[in-house]
Write an enzyme that holds these catalytic residues in place. Structure first.
Site, PDB file in Angstrom:
ATOM      1  N   GLN A  10       5.337   7.881  -0.334  1.00  0.00           N
ATOM      2  CA  GLN A  10       4.979   9.159  -0.970  1.00  0.00           C
ATOM      3  C   GLN A  10       6.324   9.536  -1.501  1.00  0.00           C
ATOM      4  O   GLN A  10       7.417   9.204  -1.292  1.00  0.00           O
ATOM      5  CB  GLN A  10       4.614  10.138   0.192  1.00  0.00           C
ATOM      6  CG  GLN A  10       4.269  11.349  -0.172  1.00  0.00           C
ATOM      7  CD  GLN A  10       3.888  12.362   0.985  1.00  0.00           C
ATOM      8  OE1 GLN A  10       3.417  11.560   2.154  1.00  0.00           O
ATOM      9  NE2 GLN A  10       3.875  13.523   0.722  1.00  0.00           N
ATOM     10  N   SER A  88       7.330   3.725   4.443  1.00  0.00           N
ATOM     11  CA  SER A  88       6.780   4.533   5.028  1.00  0.00           C
ATOM     12  C   SER A  88       5.069   4.364   4.961  1.00  0.00           C
ATOM     13  O   SER A  88       4.614   3.404   5.137  1.00  0.00           O
ATOM     14  CB  SER A  88       7.079   5.937   4.536  1.00  0.00           C
ATOM     15  OG  SER A  88       6.392   7.208   5.186  1.00  0.00           O
ATOM     16  N   LEU A  89       4.530   5.073   3.728  1.00  0.00           N
ATOM     17  CA  LEU A  89       3.046   4.966   3.619  1.00  0.00           C
ATOM     18  C   LEU A  89       2.766   3.470   3.033  1.00  0.00           C
ATOM     19  O   LEU A  89       1.946   2.830   3.396  1.00  0.00           O
ATOM     20  CB  LEU A  89       2.606   6.046   2.642  1.00  0.00           C
ATOM     21  CG  LEU A  89       1.085   5.661   2.045  1.00  0.00           C
ATOM     22  CD1 LEU A  89       0.024   5.967   2.987  1.00  0.00           C
ATOM     23  CD2 LEU A  89       0.899   6.101   0.642  1.00  0.00           C
ATOM     24  N   ARG A 113      -3.979   9.973   8.634  1.00  0.00           N
ATOM     25  CA  ARG A 113      -2.376  10.149   8.688  1.00  0.00           C
ATOM     26  C   ARG A 113      -2.377  11.068   7.709  1.00  0.00           C
ATOM     27  O   ARG A 113      -1.419  12.094   8.117  1.00  0.00           O
ATOM     28  CB  ARG A 113      -2.016   9.037   8.258  1.00  0.00           C
ATOM     29  CG  ARG A 113      -0.274   8.786   8.126  1.00  0.00           C
ATOM     30  CD  ARG A 113       0.191   7.376   7.784  1.00  0.00           C
ATOM     31  NE  ARG A 113       1.719   7.200   7.866  1.00  0.00           N
ATOM     32  CZ  ARG A 113       2.405   7.450   7.005  1.00  0.00           C
ATOM     33  NH1 ARG A 113       2.225   7.956   5.872  1.00  0.00           N
ATOM     34  NH2 ARG A 113       3.873   7.456   7.241  1.00  0.00           N
ATOM     35  N   HIS A 192       8.433  12.188   9.848  1.00  0.00           N
ATOM     36  CA  HIS A 192       9.581  11.161  10.388  1.00  0.00           C
ATOM     37  C   HIS A 192      10.515  11.746  11.358  1.00  0.00           C
ATOM     38  O   HIS A 192      11.886  11.595  11.330  1.00  0.00           O
ATOM     39  CB  HIS A 192      10.390  10.339   9.614  1.00  0.00           C
ATOM     40  CG  HIS A 192       9.206   9.289   8.506  1.00  0.00           C
ATOM     41  ND1 HIS A 192       8.590   8.547   9.104  1.00  0.00           N
ATOM     42  CD2 HIS A 192       8.753   9.656   7.392  1.00  0.00           C
ATOM     43  CE1 HIS A 192       7.646   7.934   8.055  1.00  0.00           C
ATOM     44  NE2 HIS A 192       7.984   8.747   7.052  1.00  0.00           N
ATOM     45  N   GLN A 240       6.045   5.301  13.840  1.00  0.00           N
ATOM     46  CA  GLN A 240       6.355   5.696  12.479  1.00  0.00           C
ATOM     47  C   GLN A 240       6.449   7.186  12.211  1.00  0.00           C
ATOM     48  O   GLN A 240       7.194   7.703  11.420  1.00  0.00           O
ATOM     49  CB  GLN A 240       5.658   4.969  11.484  1.00  0.00           C
ATOM     50  CG  GLN A 240       6.388   4.526  10.041  1.00  0.00           C
ATOM     51  CD  GLN A 240       5.219   4.603   8.882  1.00  0.00           C
ATOM     52  OE1 GLN A 240       4.361   5.217   8.905  1.00  0.00           O
ATOM     53  NE2 GLN A 240       5.549   3.345   8.253  1.00  0.00           N
TER      54      GLN A 240
END
Length: 302
Positions: A10, A88-89, A113, A192, A240
């Protein structure tokens, strides 16, 4: 030489992304639209009401575009990877590429998510420049700023912090007073960080509804900066949400394997620039993959 493929997360989305991939893979594109129950092509093409900046839309869109671009790379029989990394993603695309789940499963996971992360509120995130973590924590402590977590280690010169809006405002005031460069990120919640615990718990329950294979190639996990351990898919993906993205440690893991490792980024160059900054800080005269590009703006992936 170790060869790694990187997948952005992202923050890398843009209006018009995926146009060529959607045209090359109309069947998969339509399947994604059916799973998501909206017109993904129109979303990426037109970005109505800036929908691509909304987490619940950003994450499935990026996952799909990354996946289609990777499918095209495989179709062309380009060099296979020894290792996959995703920011991340992007880690979901890394796991897809390593055979942990199929395209549909990954899409359903990132859809859930994104919805859970979008539902969180009450805070935000800020990129902080040229302030190592120990120094940053010391400054916040000295200035009485509490309740913030380090949410990302992007490079040696860029961290991301997350927390409640009031705490971030106090941190911004502290940074201005001390001449520290920073940039608030366009997000709706402190991703996060500890504040995502309710989302983490619900996402873990959702993850347990699926069956996962072990990776066919090494995938480096954001939460540890090390390869996935056997049987750890559910635990690692749920963690995560509440733990920092350890991108710097992930790249250092590759440097430990091969200081001159090569890598390719799917869909962009933001991660390659991070890699080169980390490499330059760790290895003198590293013969970089590409000439480092100076920052033209403060931008962070999340």
């Amino acid at each position: 030489m170790v060869f790694a493929i990187l997948f952005p997360g992202q923050g890398s989305q843009f209006r018009g992304m995926g146009k060529d991939a959607f045209e090359r893979y109309p069947g998969l594109t339509q399947f994604a639209c059916d799973v998501l129950d909206y017109d993904l092509v129109a979303l990426c093409r037109d970005n109505p009401d800036d929908a691509l900046s909304r987490t619940e839309y950003t994450q499935p869109a990026l996952y799909t575009v990354n996946a289609l671009q990777m499918f095209e790379r495989t179709r062309r029989e380009e060099q296979p990877a020894d290792c996959y990394l995703g920011h991340s993603l992007g880690e979901y695309n890394a796991l897809l590429a390593a055979g942990v789940f199929d395209f549909e499963t990954g899409l359903r996971l990132v859809k859930k998510r994104g919805e859970l992360m979008a539902a969180a509120s009450g805070g935000g995130m800020t990129a902080v420049m040229d302030t190592p973590a120990p120094r940053l924590l010391d400054i916040l402590g000295q200035d009485g700023v509490e309740g913030l977590d380090i949410a990302g280690f992007n490079t040696d010169a860029q961290l991301v912090i997350a927390g409640p809006a009031e705490a971030l405002r106090a941190a911004h005031a502290s940074f201005k007073e001390r001449g520290i460069r920073f940039a608030p990120l366009r997000v709706s919640a402190p991703f996060h960080s500890r504040y995502m615990e309710p989302a983490r718990a619900e996402f873990e329950r959702y993850l347990k509804e699926f069956t996962f294979a072990e990776p066919t190639a090494e995938v480096v996990a954001n939460v540890s900066g090390r390869p996935y351990e056997q049987g750890a898919i559910v635990a690692t993906l749920s963690r995560q949400l509440v733990e920092p993205v350890r991108w710097t440690d992930s790249v250092r893991h590759l440097l430990a394997r091969d200081p001159r490792f090569a890598c390719e980024e799917v869909g962009g160059k933001s991660l390659l620039r991070m890699v080169e900054k980390i490499r330059a800080a760790a290895v003198p005269d590293p013969s970089p993959i590409e000439k480092p590009v100076p920052d033209r703006e403060i931008r962070a992936l999340i």
